[in-house]
Scaffold this active site. Structure first.
Site, PDB file in Angstrom:
ATOM      1  N   GLN A 104       0.819  -1.213   0.000  1.00 18.98           N
ATOM      2  CA  GLN A 104       0.000   0.000   0.000  1.00 18.98           C
ATOM      3  C   GLN A 104       0.847   1.254   0.000  1.00 18.98           C
ATOM      4  O   GLN A 104       0.469   2.272  -0.570  1.00 18.98           O
ATOM      5  CB  GLN A 104      -0.930  -0.003   1.221  1.00 18.98           C
ATOM      6  CG  GLN A 104      -2.055  -1.012   1.134  1.00 18.98           C
ATOM      7  CD  GLN A 104      -2.891  -0.824  -0.111  1.00 18.98           C
ATOM      8  OE1 GLN A 104      -3.517   0.205  -0.319  1.00 18.98           O
ATOM      9  NE2 GLN A 104      -2.897  -1.822  -0.975  1.00 18.98           N
TER      10      GLN A 104
ATOM     11  N   HIS B  30       1.568   3.067  -3.318  1.00 22.61           N
ATOM     12  CA  HIS B  30       0.511   3.710  -4.111  1.00 22.61           C
ATOM     13  C   HIS B  30       0.805   5.184  -4.343  1.00 22.61           C
ATOM     14  O   HIS B  30       0.598   5.703  -5.438  1.00 22.61           O
ATOM     15  CB  HIS B  30      -0.840   3.556  -3.415  1.00 22.61           C
ATOM     16  CG  HIS B  30      -1.603   2.350  -3.865  1.00 22.61           C
ATOM     17  ND1 HIS B  30      -2.092   2.211  -5.134  1.00 22.61           N
ATOM     18  CD2 HIS B  30      -1.951   1.213  -3.209  1.00 22.61           C
ATOM     19  CE1 HIS B  30      -2.715   1.037  -5.251  1.00 22.61           C
ATOM     20  NE2 HIS B  30      -2.639   0.427  -4.094  1.00 22.61           N
TER      21      HIS B  30
ATOM     22  N   GLU C  62      -9.012   1.033   5.438  1.00 24.70           N
ATOM     23  CA  GLU C  62      -9.490   0.588   4.130  1.00 24.70           C
ATOM     24  C   GLU C  62      -9.226  -0.914   3.983  1.00 24.70           C
ATOM     25  O   GLU C  62     -10.115  -1.678   3.626  1.00 24.70           O
ATOM     26  CB  GLU C  62      -8.764   1.362   3.030  1.00 24.70           C
ATOM     27  CG  GLU C  62      -9.143   0.935   1.620  1.00 24.70           C
ATOM     28  CD  GLU C  62      -8.254   1.552   0.562  1.00 24.70           C
ATOM     29  OE1 GLU C  62      -8.637   1.515  -0.617  1.00 24.70           O
ATOM     30  OE2 GLU C  62      -7.168   2.073   0.903  1.00 24.70           O
ATOM     31  N   HIS C  63      -7.992  -1.322   4.240  1.00 23.52           N
ATOM     32  CA  HIS C  63      -7.612  -2.737   4.195  1.00 23.52           C
ATOM     33  C   HIS C  63      -7.132  -3.156   5.583  1.00 23.52           C
ATOM     34  O   HIS C  63      -6.321  -2.461   6.192  1.00 23.52           O
ATOM     35  CB  HIS C  63      -6.462  -2.980   3.200  1.00 23.52           C
ATOM     36  CG  HIS C  63      -6.738  -2.498   1.812  1.00 23.52           C
ATOM     37  ND1 HIS C  63      -6.314  -1.255   1.350  1.00 23.52           N
ATOM     38  CD2 HIS C  63      -7.384  -3.078   0.775  1.00 23.52           C
ATOM     39  CE1 HIS C  63      -6.692  -1.108   0.094  1.00 23.52           C
ATOM     40  NE2 HIS C  63      -7.345  -2.195  -0.288  1.00 23.52           N
TER      41      HIS C  63
ATOM     42  N   ASP D  71      -7.019  -6.966  -4.310  1.00 23.38           N
ATOM     43  CA  ASP D  71      -6.857  -5.872  -5.271  1.00 23.38           C
ATOM     44  C   ASP D  71      -7.098  -6.329  -6.702  1.00 23.38           C
ATOM     45  O   ASP D  71      -7.508  -5.541  -7.548  1.00 23.38           O
ATOM     46  CB  ASP D  71      -5.441  -5.301  -5.168  1.00 23.38           C
ATOM     47  CG  ASP D  71      -5.375  -4.066  -4.272  1.00 23.38           C
ATOM     48  OD1 ASP D  71      -6.414  -3.666  -3.746  1.00 23.38           O
ATOM     49  OD2 ASP D  71      -4.268  -3.537  -4.095  1.00 23.38           O
TER      50      ASP D  71
ATOM     51  N   HIS E 294     -53.913  16.143   2.929  1.00 28.32           N
ATOM     52  CA  HIS E 294     -53.534  14.754   3.150  1.00 28.32           C
ATOM     53  C   HIS E 294     -54.716  13.979   3.732  1.00 28.32           C
ATOM     54  O   HIS E 294     -55.051  12.872   3.288  1.00 28.32           O
ATOM     55  CB  HIS E 294     -52.328  14.661   4.107  1.00 28.32           C
ATOM     56  CG  HIS E 294     -51.013  14.923   3.446  1.00 28.32           C
ATOM     57  ND1 HIS E 294     -50.661  16.146   2.935  1.00 28.32           N
ATOM     58  CD2 HIS E 294     -49.942  14.100   3.222  1.00 28.32           C
ATOM     59  CE1 HIS E 294     -49.445  16.091   2.427  1.00 28.32           C
ATOM     60  NE2 HIS E 294     -48.987  14.854   2.574  1.00 28.32           N
TER      61      HIS E 294
END
Length: 847
Positions: free
Chosen positions: A670, A673, A739-740, A773, A832
């Site tokens: 990661q 990235h 996230e992971h 992934d 109504h």
């Protein structure tokens, strides 16, 4: 020059503002004023009983605090770490003997608390602290006098006056007027006793020469307006009749205390009676340019170039980047000056358009100069250029030993058992994302595409993607030659497609939920695909056909009728063939050859060639994320997005069974990235040797990566958190909401049930995040930045919406109708209630 220093510990805005105009102010470190709102020159006083943290003191100094006054007990920790010119020692007269040479040489001043202002005592004290500024704070009940200020000045010492002893009113036996204290040492060599006064702009450019008296200075300090002494007419309140008033920013004494400087904000036509800015001449250089740009902003001639720049932010941004590049390439002295002048013009236009003045820029520069902590200052990757390489003569290849640049690659380490609750909160924070700033940056781009459509899209693609295209959209059938890829890559994509399709097909909600809530009342819920979806596939620092799979397959499975895939073009204007192949597999109805905010805007609003979509999916850089957030809040776009997004992240929990090589590889997967990615290792009672082995693996594996330069920036921002047991680790992970999440645990499978917040979980030593992934079947488009607390990752249901229906029989309405009518009457909504009653009347008539 400072005649006295005020010490404030309460909120008194009038006194505060007056004191801020004449010099530094000492504030208690516990004062309620936020650091960014501190006065122009401020000292912070740390009480004897307050513990001092080095990082806290450094942050105060970074925020612009001139000096920090610390007690002797704290000074020992700060001296040698922080600059001596920013430290002042708080000292009681009884503790003078405890001051070592190291402490004496490590500070720039001493604040002496003394029971009386005794010059005979203070004089030898000042000689002991030779080279330091001496500040004297009397603890006596009696009020110091103007004479005390003068006496202290003769030996180079400065009196400190607490707020309780200061007033804006006339001096008395208990309080000293602020102006009287300020003017205590001022002398005049003129027969009329007036002080020559130089009036300047905020940036120090001369406006004119006038005279001041004690009365005029007092009024200026209190009112904040330019007030002087006319030699013929008495007090002269500048602009009282002409409207050319002045706001006083700072009043200063010169080195001899016989003249003053007023720094002011001049309003109206100018300072001079000839309607000029200055009595000496018209403004030139940057001040003249700033005045001209301000006038153009208010009343630019129609069709002028400056007006175009103010109205076209994209053009202005382009010119700034163009001129910066030309300045970098200029070589001669004349060319450098010429290009720098152009850059100043466009940069100052940008500033004036945003309401930023030259004085604002100078204040920012001054604040930056006060920082005591420094960043490396390396250029961001997109601005880094390799130096031209001169071809060398052929040589016999020589085997060289590998050398590491900038030392080992290391993460920061914290022990959860030793951190405070506040520090724990900091551990949970991600690298700062300034979303508001990014949204402001993308607004001109999005607006350009919204207004000018394909024309703007082509211009922006040429500018940002550096590709000139005739058309930005490709429609099926896609040319076979555009999808030619290596056979092993094609097979890998096919396997990944099969797994992902299988998992997402199982998620389809194809049934209709029916519930009879009461006899004759049936409520239903059924799913329908979102008709038009836009899929953003990044193409910046990495080619991502996997993202095309992760977004395209659930859209295909859900039954979306239009699938628009956007991705940046390659330098030759084509799309990466792997992405083209995936677009073919998932049945994309159009491919937009554009990236960044302009691609998001084109899908959100639509153009003549780009189909408008109803929902936008996909990860991207800060520009893409900001554009998605912007368009989802624009009712003209009527578009939603998948989720808020941020830099990629992973949290790894590792116990004694963890393989160091596996853990390091997962962290780096990661970290590569981007430079803003963050990885976290939660170490469960690991031995120092085990932890060192993981850190060694991180360094060794990272050094072998082609993207090592990115890792060198992301890993140091990342953290190792040491915890005592797995329960603590999981609690920290749930608070972090990664996230992971990767579980390198002895009982990993049994622990999954305890996970409350995560985008996707990878269970056990042989489940690398890479599989999720690419090809295991789960989706890799996941919530980041802690949003796993509220959001799911992309799935098939993300591409569907649910519709409810109800069907009521006459008998059902007979029972339900009175309930509804009663509630409608309760809310005062007669129509109504009437819609029910007219039907109930009909039911009764038919009975």
């Amino acid at each position: 020059m400072t005649t006295f220093l005020p010490l404030l510990n309460e909120d008194n805005s009038a006194l505060f503002n007056a004191l801020d105009r004449i010099g530094p102010i000492i504030l208690d470190a516990q004062h309620s004023i936020p650091l960014p709102q501190l006065p122009q020159q401020s000292y912070l006083l740390v009480d004897q009983d307050t513990s001092v943290d080095i990082d806290a003191v450094a942050s105060w100094l970074d925020e612009g605090v001139e000096k920090v006054i610390v007690p002797l007990s704290s000074a020992k920790e700060l001296i040698g770490v922080l600059p001596a010119d920013r430290l002042v020692l708080l000292l009681d007269v009884a503790n003078v003997s405890a001051v070592s040479d190291k402490i004496r040489n490590g500070v720039s001043g001493v604040l002496l608390k003394t029971p009386s202002i005794d010059i005979d005592f203070i004089t030898p004290f000042s000689k002991f602290f030779v080279g330091s500024t001496i500040y004297v704070l009397s603890t006596a009940d009696s009020l110091p006098t103007v004479s005390n200020i003068r006496e202290l000045q003769t030996i180079g010492a400065t009196l400190v006056l607490p707020e309780s002893q200061l007033t804006l009113d006339t001096s008395s036996s208990t309080k000293l007027n602020v102006a009287d204290a300020f003017l205590a040492t001022v002398v005049s060599d003129r027969a009329d006793g007036l002080y020559p006064t130089v009036v300047t702009t905020e940036t120090g450019h001369s406006l004119g020469l006038v005279y001041s008296s004690k009365a005029s200075v007092k009024e200026s300090i209190i009112s904040g307006k330019g007030v002087y002494q006319s030699r013929k007419h008495g007090l002269w309140r500048k602009g009282e009749t002409s409207g050319a008033t002045q706001d006083v920013v700072r009043i200063r004494l010169d080195c001899d205390s016989d003249s003053l400087e007023f720094r002011v904000v001049q309003h109206g036509v100018g300072f001079c009676h000839l309607n000029r800015q200055s009595c000496f001449s018209e403004a030139t250089g940057l001040p003249a340019l700033e005045n001209t740009l301000r006038q153009r902003l208010e009343n630019a001639p129609e069709g002028s170039y400056t007006q175009r720049l103010f109205k076209d932010p994209v053009l202005l941004q382009s010119k700034i980047m163009e001129e910066a590049d030309e300045l970098c390439n200029a070589e001669t002295k004349e060319d450098i000056a010429f290009e720098a002048a152009d850059l100043f013009y466009f940069a100052l236009t940008r500033c004036v358009a945003a309401g930023v003045s030259i004085s604002d820029i100078e204040r920012s520069l001054d604040k930056k100069a006060k920082k005591v902590t420094r960043r490396p200052g390396n250029a961001k990757p997109q601005w880094t250029k390799e130096a031209p390489v001169t071809p060398a003569a052929p040589a016999v290849p020589e085997k060289k030993e590998e050398t590491k640049v900038d030392g080992p690659i290391r993460m920061r380490t914290s022990d959860l058992s030793k951190v405070s609750p506040e520090e724990r909160v900091q551990l949970l924070r991600r690298p700062v994302l300034k979303s508001d700033e990014m949204i402001e940056k993308v607004k001109p781009i999005v607006e350009a595409v919204r207004q000018r459509g394909d024309e703007a899209l082509l211009e922006l693609t040429a500018k940002f993607d550096r590709v000139k295209l005739d058309s930005t959209v490709i429609f099926p059938p896609f040319a076979p030659e555009s999808m030619v890829i290596e056979e092993d890559v094609r097979k890998a994509i096919d396997v990944a497609y099969s797994n992902i399709h299988k998992f997402h097909a199982a998620q389809v909600d194809g049934s209709t939920l029916k519930v009879e809530t009461m006899p004759g009342v049936v409520c239903s819920r059924f799913a329908r695909p979102i008709v038009r979806v836009g899929l953003y596939v990044p193409g910046g620092t990495a080619v991502l056909p996997s993202t095309a799979l992760m977004l395209g397959i659930p859209a295909q499975v859900a039954g979306c009728k239009e699938i628009v895939l956007a991705t940046p073009p390659r330098p030759d204007g084509s799309i990466t063939p792997e992405v083209m192949y995936v677009a073919h597999l998932v049945g994309a109805s159009a491919i937009l050859k554009a990236g960044g905010a302009q691609a998001v805007a084109a899908m959100a609003y639509g153009t003549k060639t780009v189909p408008k979509v109803d929902k936008i999916f996909g990860p991207g850089n800060q520009w893409v994320t900001a554009a998605k957030m912007l368009v989802q809040n624009d009712t003209d776009a009527l578009v939603s997005i998948d989720m808020p997004a941020g830099p990629s992240e992973v949290l790894v929990i590792a116990d004694h069974t963890a393989n160091p090589a596996f853990v390091a590889a997962d962290l780096l997967s990661q970290a590569e990235h981007g430079v803003d990615s963050q990885v976290v290792l939660v170490a469960v009672n690991l031995t120092p040797e085990h932890l060192a082995a993981i850190e060694q693996e991180v360094d060794v594996q990272a050094s072998a990566l082609s993207r090592v330069d990115i890792v060198r920036q992301s890993i140091p921002k990342s953290i190792i958190v040491k915890v005592a047991n797995t329960d603590e680790a999981i609690q920290f992970s749930n608070d972090y909401a990664p996230e992971h999440l990767i579980l390198h645990l002895e009982d990993a499978s049994q622990r999954v049930a305890e996970i409350d917040n995560a985008g996707s979980v990878f269970v056990g030593a042989f489940t690398p995040e890479s599989c999720g992934d690419y090809a295991s079947g789960t989706n890799h488009t996941l919530p980041t930045n802690g949003y796993a607390r509220q959001f799911s990752g992309v799935n098939t249901l993300s591409f569907q919406k649910h519709i409810t229906s109800q069907e009521i029989t006459a008998a059902g309405l007979d029972v339900l109708g009175p309930v509804v009518a009663t509630l409608a009457d309760c809310e005062g909504l007669q129509a109504h209630a009437n819609a029910v009653r007219v039907r109930l009347d009909q039911v009764k008539k038919s009975a």
